[in-house]
Design an enzyme around this catalytic site. Structure first.
Site, PDB file in Angstrom:
ATOM      1  N   CYS A  76      13.051  10.874   7.469  1.00 33.07           N
ATOM      2  CA  CYS A  76      12.930  10.412   8.920  1.00 33.07           C
ATOM      3  C   CYS A  76      14.206  10.808   9.756  1.00 33.07           C
ATOM      4  O   CYS A  76      14.486  10.861  10.676  1.00 33.07           O
ATOM      5  CB  CYS A  76      12.578   9.056   8.899  1.00 33.07           C
ATOM      6  SG  CYS A  76      13.543   8.044   7.824  1.00 33.07           S
TER       7      CYS A  76
ATOM      8  N   GLU B  44       9.211  16.011  15.718  1.00 37.46           N
ATOM      9  CA  GLU B  44       9.888  16.074  14.328  1.00 37.46           C
ATOM     10  C   GLU B  44       8.945  16.873  13.646  1.00 37.46           C
ATOM     11  O   GLU B  44       7.724  17.013  13.601  1.00 37.46           O
ATOM     12  CB  GLU B  44       9.348  14.699  13.827  1.00 37.46           C
ATOM     13  CG  GLU B  44       9.882  14.250  12.632  1.00 37.46           C
ATOM     14  CD  GLU B  44       9.596  12.920  12.009  1.00 37.46           C
ATOM     15  OE1 GLU B  44       8.503  12.456  12.374  1.00 37.46           O
ATOM     16  OE2 GLU B  44      10.506  12.341  11.438  1.00 37.46           O
TER      17      GLU B  44
ATOM     18  N   LYS C 157       0.827  -1.095  -0.061  1.00 37.16           N
ATOM     19  CA  LYS C 157      -0.040  -0.113  -0.005  1.00 37.16           C
ATOM     20  C   LYS C 157       1.000   1.188   0.024  1.00 37.16           C
ATOM     21  O   LYS C 157       1.605   1.636   1.166  1.00 37.16           O
ATOM     22  CB  LYS C 157      -1.124  -0.022   1.153  1.00 37.16           C
ATOM     23  CG  LYS C 157      -2.102   1.119   0.907  1.00 37.16           C
ATOM     24  CD  LYS C 157      -2.588   1.572   2.234  1.00 37.16           C
ATOM     25  CE  LYS C 157      -1.930   2.842   2.710  1.00 37.16           C
ATOM     26  NZ  LYS C 157      -1.839   3.944   1.768  1.00 37.16           N
TER      27      LYS C 157
ATOM     28  N   GLU D 201       9.550   1.201  10.959  1.00 39.70           N
ATOM     29  CA  GLU D 201      10.438   2.251  10.666  1.00 39.70           C
ATOM     30  C   GLU D 201       9.793   3.803  10.689  1.00 39.70           C
ATOM     31  O   GLU D 201       9.022   4.031   9.946  1.00 39.70           O
ATOM     32  CB  GLU D 201      11.191   2.343   9.144  1.00 39.70           C
ATOM     33  CG  GLU D 201      11.803   0.972   8.822  1.00 39.70           C
ATOM     34  CD  GLU D 201      12.901   0.740   9.520  1.00 39.70           C
ATOM     35  OE1 GLU D 201      13.716   1.660  10.385  1.00 39.70           O
ATOM     36  OE2 GLU D 201      13.577  -0.468   9.533  1.00 39.70           O
TER      37      GLU D 201
HETATM   38  P1  NAP Z   1       1.991   8.224   8.219  1.00 33.87           P
HETATM   39  O1  NAP Z   1       0.819   8.993   8.144  1.00 33.87           O
HETATM   40  O2  NAP Z   1       2.149   7.271   9.175  1.00 33.87           O
HETATM   41  O3  NAP Z   1       1.694   7.184   6.738  1.00 33.87           O
HETATM   42  C1  NAP Z   1       2.355   6.356   6.377  1.00 33.87           C
HETATM   43  C2  NAP Z   1       1.709   5.315   5.614  1.00 33.87           C
HETATM   44  O4  NAP Z   1       0.843   4.783   6.356  1.00 33.87           O
HETATM   45  C3  NAP Z   1       0.795   5.751   4.422  1.00 33.87           C
HETATM   46  O5  NAP Z   1       0.781   4.907   3.517  1.00 33.87           O
HETATM   47  C4  NAP Z   1      -0.385   5.944   5.343  1.00 33.87           C
HETATM   48  O6  NAP Z   1      -1.489   5.839   4.049  1.00 33.87           O
HETATM   49  C5  NAP Z   1      -0.457   4.600   5.869  1.00 33.87           C
HETATM   50  N1  NAP Z   1      -1.399   4.919   7.051  1.00 33.87           N
HETATM   51  C6  NAP Z   1      -2.219   5.829   7.769  1.00 33.87           C
HETATM   52  N2  NAP Z   1      -2.757   5.706   8.696  1.00 33.87           N
HETATM   53  C7  NAP Z   1      -2.714   4.204   8.772  1.00 33.87           C
HETATM   54  C8  NAP Z   1      -3.299   3.045   9.677  1.00 33.87           C
HETATM   55  N3  NAP Z   1      -4.176   3.545  10.552  1.00 33.87           N
HETATM   56  N4  NAP Z   1      -3.010   1.906   9.475  1.00 33.87           N
HETATM   57  C9  NAP Z   1      -2.214   1.730   8.627  1.00 33.87           C
HETATM   58  N5  NAP Z   1      -1.566   2.466   7.630  1.00 33.87           N
HETATM   59  C10 NAP Z   1      -1.823   3.858   7.752  1.00 33.87           C
HETATM   60  O7  NAP Z   1       3.304   8.872   7.860  1.00 33.87           O
HETATM   61  P2  NAP Z   1       3.397  10.162   6.614  1.00 33.87           P
HETATM   62  O8  NAP Z   1       3.050  11.215   7.299  1.00 33.87           O
HETATM   63  O9  NAP Z   1       3.062   9.452   5.131  1.00 33.87           O
HETATM   64  O10 NAP Z   1       4.973   9.923   6.454  1.00 33.87           O
HETATM   65  C11 NAP Z   1       5.773  10.856   7.483  1.00 33.87           C
HETATM   66  C12 NAP Z   1       6.547   9.908   8.450  1.00 33.87           C
HETATM   67  O11 NAP Z   1       6.993   8.839   8.402  1.00 33.87           O
HETATM   68  C13 NAP Z   1       7.297  10.938   9.595  1.00 33.87           C
HETATM   69  O12 NAP Z   1       7.116  10.697  10.664  1.00 33.87           O
HETATM   70  C14 NAP Z   1       8.656  10.007   9.077  1.00 33.87           C
HETATM   71  O13 NAP Z   1       9.603  10.109  10.161  1.00 33.87           O
HETATM   72  C15 NAP Z   1       8.178   8.927   8.913  1.00 33.87           C
HETATM   73  N6  NAP Z   1       9.314   8.221   8.132  1.00 33.87           N
HETATM   74  C16 NAP Z   1      10.233   7.213   8.444  1.00 33.87           C
HETATM   75  C17 NAP Z   1      11.257   6.692   7.970  1.00 33.87           C
HETATM   76  C18 NAP Z   1      12.066   5.591   8.544  1.00 33.87           C
HETATM   77  O14 NAP Z   1      12.858   4.900   7.694  1.00 33.87           O
HETATM   78  N7  NAP Z   1      12.082   5.204   9.731  1.00 33.87           N
HETATM   79  C19 NAP Z   1      10.973   6.834   6.502  1.00 33.87           C
HETATM   80  C20 NAP Z   1      10.089   7.779   5.903  1.00 33.87           C
HETATM   81  C21 NAP Z   1       9.338   8.261   6.832  1.00 33.87           C
HETATM   82  P3  NAP Z   1      -2.069   7.263   3.356  1.00 33.87           P
HETATM   83  O15 NAP Z   1      -1.244   8.488   3.860  1.00 33.87           O
HETATM   84  O16 NAP Z   1      -2.167   7.015   2.045  1.00 33.87           O
HETATM   85  O17 NAP Z   1      -3.235   7.494   4.060  1.00 33.87           O
END
Ligand code: NAP
Ligand code: MG
Length: 503
Positions: A307, A405, A198, A273
């Protein structure tokens, strides 16, 4: 600053990318492009212009069940994927990497337009590294071995076998769409799992093109299913599905916690992650040319939407003023603009809501007494979602801007006096993803490295990455690792087989 750049040369969209964007995009389930049962359509925007660049189908809950059913069927013991030799699986992965390379420019254009990252970065980092990942794990495919165990039981032979964990749900964010997808897909497929991927709804396009290449490479139907759609709707279905054995997630700590809670019920294997607030530490004896450039790249690459961004810069007090002055000069030279403009070094933020989040942090920092060294203003001379690269100082360890963050191009600079003190302050975070150390004294660098509770330490460099090197966090930055041999382990189970040799 960037307003001084009067006109830009816009690189034309690659014809194959333009053709792809103009097409209809459905869900990729069981090797076919299929219309959603209970989903709908969504649009993708170019964050650099605000223009709509493509429409694509999003799945609903029924579609999530269909995608898992396809992955389950592809994992049956007599399914083509399961009876295939490991060497044949490797050939498929190598074929996929070759196809990705053939279409690297096209993939880069799709990725740049959809996510806002500069074209050269999309091509030479995101897509190039995605290809390297696929090749790296293709190489592991036929090197996954069990062991013969010298047990202390007479007449017994004991051996271990490594077997794929089963159906894996891979949920990825928008900041490195095709790259993080390949961080997870490549080891899952090398291990012999079947998958439902996804993507983030904001950036589904590059993995939809990847699905076409997966099909062209000859992967059997159902081995990879690509299900764009809302995370809050599809995520729980995938995570709680009784036939999904493994979840590999990259995203926010908030969603990671929710996934961990849901996955606990089914005793699912989970890799997370998550977020970070990484410290980058410059000692007075550092090579300042490298340190300044490294500190800026650590926070302004990918518009700070990383991240592992080095978002807290600790500077040994005697060089604080010098570092602030040089950072200011360096930051002023960063060209902000549309991701397809030839000279752009920093592209837009992903979305208006991300801009609001970042601006709220800037407002709060200002009211907490922070001083802006450079930047801080949204760009008004471009369409799209642009923010100047920003450096703040005069902040306190307890300020939100230092602890939370931001996920944007915002650096905070804080002075320090002693190694033990900076180690304690760097560790005083709920996160533990990465840290940078800049000094010519390698003994000191390693002493500090030992004290840091983080998953990656970069000494006189920052943010290096390689398919062979594990990456992940301590504490609320998650558990498990992407990349490296270690990530293969998370897609494998060990079976221990005992045989009585007397019979
Ligand atoms: P996010 O809101 O957590 O979204 C990540 C993914 O999870 C998207 O595909 C999102 O779908 C999905 N998602 C949302 N709600 C969910 C739920 N209840 N259950 C399962 N999946 C769900 O994060 P983001 O805002 O897209 O990305 C930014 C964050 O990612 C930052 O906090 C960053 O630090 C972290 N990050 C970490 C790493 C690492 O390697 N540690 C790498 C990159 C990013 P939709 O958005 O399509 O609804
Ligand atoms: Mg987009």
């Amino acid at each position: 600053m960037t307003t001084e750049v009067p006109s830009r040369t816009r690189i034309p969209v690659h014809p194959d990318a333009a053709e792809f964007l103009g097409r209809d995009h459905q869900l990729f389930i069981n090797g076919e492009w299929t219309t959603p049962r209970d989903g709908g359509m969504s649009v993708s925007l170019d964050p650099g212009s605000g223009e709509q660049i493509a429409t694509f189908a999003v799945g609903g809950k029924q579609d999530a069940h269909r995608a898992v059913a396809a992955a389950v069927a592809a994992f049956e013991p007599d399914a083509p994927w399961r009876v295939m030799s490991a060497a044949s699986r490797a050939r498929l992965l190598f074929a996929l990497a070759d196809l990705m390379e053939e279409h690297q420019e096209e993939l880069a254009h799709i990725e740049a337009l959809d996510s806002g990252k500069p074209l050269a970065v999309a091509r030479d980092f995101d897509v190039a590294y995605a290809i390297r990942h696929v090749r790296y794990f293709a190489g592991w495919t036929n090197k996954i071995e069990g062991a013969t165990i010298p047990v202390d039981v007479p007449d017994m032979m004991c051996r271990t076998e490594r077997t794929p964990v089963g159906v894996a749900a891979l949920i990825v964010p928008w900041n490195y769409p095709i790259l993080i997808a390949c961080w997870k897909l490549a080891p899952a497929l090398a291990a012999g799992c079947t998958t439902v991927l996804k993507p983030a709804e904001q950036t589904s396009l590059s993995v939809l093109r990847l699905a076409e290449l997966i099909s062209d490479a000859g992967f059997p139907p159902g081995v990879v299913n690509i299900l764009p759609g809302s995370g809050s709707e599809l995520g729980p279905v995938l995570v709680e599905h009784p036939e999904v054995e493994k979840i590999s997630f990259t995203g926010s700590t908030r969603v990671g916690e929710e996934i961990a809670r849901r996955a606990a019920t089914g005793i699912k294997r989970v890799t997370l992650e998550l977020g970070g607030k990484s410290a980058n530490i410059i000692f007075a004896d550092a090579n300042l040319d490298h340190a300044i450039e490294g500190a800026a790249a650590a926070i302004f690459s990918n518009t700070g939407q990383m991240c592992s961004a080095g978002s807290r810069l600790y500077v040994e007090r005697p060089i604080l003023d010098t570092v602030l002055a040089r950072l200011k000069e360096h930051t002023k030279t960063i060209v902000v603009g549309h991701q397809l403009d030839e000279d752009t070094q920093m592209g837009p933020l992903i979305s208006k809501s991300q801009m609001t989040t970042v601006c709220n942090y800037l407002d709060r920092a200002a009211s907490d007494g922070a001083r802006t060294v450079v930047g801080g203003n949204p760009h008004t001379d471009h369409d799209g979602i642009f923010l100047e690269p920003t450096v703040l100082t005069d902040v306190n360890d307890d300020d939100a801007i230092v602890r939370e963050e931001v996920f944007g191009p915002v650096l905070v600079v804080l002075p320090f006096d002693e190694l033990d003190e900076v180690a304690r302050r760097a560790n005083d975070s709920e996160y533990g993803l990465a840290a940078g150390i800049w000094t010519r004294d390698i003994a000191k660098a390693n002493r500090l490295s030992n004290l840091l509770r983080v998953g990656s330490v970069y000494i006189n460099t920052y943010g290096q990455s390689d398919a062979a090197a594990p990456f992940g966090g301590f504490k609320k930055s998650g558990y498990g690792r992407d990349m490296g041999r270690q990530n293969l382990e998370y897609f494998l189970e060990t079976r221990t087989v005992w045989t009585d040799l007397r019979l």
